[in-house]
Design a protein around this motif. Structure first.
Motif, mmCIF file in Angstrom:
data_model
loop_
_atom_site.group_PDB
_atom_site.id
_atom_site.type_symbol
_atom_site.label_atom_id
_atom_site.label_comp_id
_atom_site.label_asym_id
_atom_site.label_seq_id
_atom_site.Cartn_x
_atom_site.Cartn_y
_atom_site.Cartn_z
ATOM 1 N N HIS A 203 14.464 -32.267 25.350
ATOM 2 C CA HIS A 203 14.461 -33.909 24.963
ATOM 3 C C HIS A 203 15.395 -34.715 25.770
ATOM 4 O O HIS A 203 14.692 -35.853 26.197
ATOM 5 C CB HIS A 203 15.331 -33.901 23.480
ATOM 6 N N THR B 151 6.229 -35.189 21.197
ATOM 7 C CA THR B 151 6.130 -34.021 21.757
ATOM 8 C C THR B 151 6.089 -33.035 20.822
ATOM 9 O O THR B 151 6.336 -33.495 19.519
ATOM 10 C CB THR B 151 7.496 -33.726 22.719
ATOM 11 N N LEU C 200 22.290 -32.845 19.119
ATOM 12 C CA LEU C 200 21.107 -33.699 19.202
ATOM 13 C C LEU C 200 21.484 -35.112 18.697
ATOM 14 O O LEU C 200 21.387 -36.269 19.151
ATOM 15 C CB LEU C 200 19.685 -33.352 18.886
ATOM 16 N N ASN D 297 14.370 -39.624 17.540
ATOM 17 C CA ASN D 297 14.888 -38.139 17.967
ATOM 18 C C ASN D 297 14.727 -37.265 16.461
ATOM 19 O O ASN D 297 15.219 -37.661 15.545
ATOM 20 C CB ASN D 297 16.148 -37.820 18.387
ATOM 21 N N ASN E 202 10.567 -37.591 19.942
ATOM 22 C CA ASN E 202 10.961 -36.148 20.527
ATOM 23 C C ASN E 202 11.110 -35.314 19.297
ATOM 24 O O ASN E 202 11.850 -35.120 18.679
ATOM 25 C CB ASN E 202 12.487 -36.132 21.161
ATOM 26 N N THR F 97 13.649 -37.970 27.795
ATOM 27 C CA THR F 97 14.097 -39.392 27.552
ATOM 28 C C THR F 97 14.537 -39.831 28.853
ATOM 29 O O THR F 97 14.172 -41.008 29.046
ATOM 30 C CB THR F 97 15.192 -39.024 26.556
#
Length: 286
Positions: free
Chosen positions: A108, A11, A151, A128, A79, A112
């Motif tokens: 994210h 992404t 995150l 990530n 991500n 996921t």
């Protein structure tokens, strides 16, 4: 299973680390579904083994279309998409806080959740892209660092949930990277500063100018996007990836200091590192 028969989703691949990662993974033989926001970004990135897809990770329809597109074993989800505005906690409107969290965290999580069934089927992995700002929050970095701290926490929990199921979860923590994002962050920060009340500008204006000056001084010495992509590609392809990778000496040093130093000593060090940039920004304003 050979890499050439597997797919990776990246992404935020329009520019910078995301685009470099898509190219490096394709070079290593993987088929890359590269999420971009605009058709012109897709045209610039499209190439052998790189298939751009229009993807706004805050749009459920885009995520559903991406999920439907996957027709080969999914090796990894990277991500990477992110937005950043630096502003004092007091002065940034809540709508802008929510926008940062929608992209940098909830988007994210949404991707996921959608791709985990495919990852579980083929023992894929989640990568990530966090930040050194997910370990240490500089002044005015509260909004962005808040998303990255969150995150990191989600990644820790997800890693412990998925380890018994054979899906590794990896966090990447870049420091300064030589990409166009640095100039976009400064522009977004200046826009936020211009919208502040006179009282807030009086309180925080010098700090914001010093932070911008510090970023301008450090970014040219940062790691290239291509070198950062090498680290991410290693996390994607390693037989047994580490749980965390830092990118750049600054990230390695700061994360180490954050574990070793008392909070107030770390605060003094960060304040001292900003002092020359107060002087620099003051001189530029004369």
């Amino acid at each position: 299973m050979t890499l050439s028969s597997e797919t990776v989703v990246v992404t935020g691949a329009s520019t910078g680390i995301g685009a470099a990662t898509a190219r490096e993974l394709a070079r290593r033989g993987l088929h890359v579904l590269a999420g971009v926001r605009r058709d012109r970004d897709a045209d610039a990135l499209r190439g052998d083994r790189i298939e751009p897809v229009i993807l706004d990770i805050t749009e459920p329809d885009h995520i559903a279309a991406l999920t439907a597109r996957i027709d080969s074993p999914l090796r990894a989800l990277v991500n990477n998409a992110a937005v950043q505005t630096n502003a004092p906690v007091e002065a940034l409107p809540l709508d802008e806080w929510r926008r940062l969290f929608e992209v940098n965290l909830f988007g994210h999580i949404a991707v996921t959740q959608a791709l985990l069934p495919a990852l579980l089927r083929h023992a894929g992995r989640v990568i990530n892209i966090s930040s050194v700002g997910g370990r240490v929050a500089m002044p005015t970095y509260g909004p962005y660092a808040g998303t990255k701290f969150a995150l990191e926490a989600v990644s820790d929990s997800l890693r412990r949930e998925l380890a018994p199921l054979g899906v590794p979860v990896v966090v990447i923590e870049p420091g300064a990277i030589r990409t166009d994002m640095a100039s976009r962050v400064v522009a977004a920060t200046n826009q936020a500063a211009a919208a502040m009340s006179p009282e807030h500008r009086d309180r925080y204006g010098n700090l914001i100018r010093a932070i911008n000056a510090q970023s301008a001084a450090h970014t040219p010495n940062g790691v290239s996007a291509a070198d950062a992509a090498q680290v991410i590609a290693t996390a994607v392809t390693a037989r047994r990836p580490r749980t965390r990778y830092t990118i750049g000496r600054d990230a390695a040093l700061i994360t180490r200091l954050s574990r070793l130093l008392p909070d107030r000593l770390l605060d003094r060090m960060l304040t001292a590192s900003l002092r020359p940039h107060y002087r620099q920004s003051a001189a530029a304003g004369r």
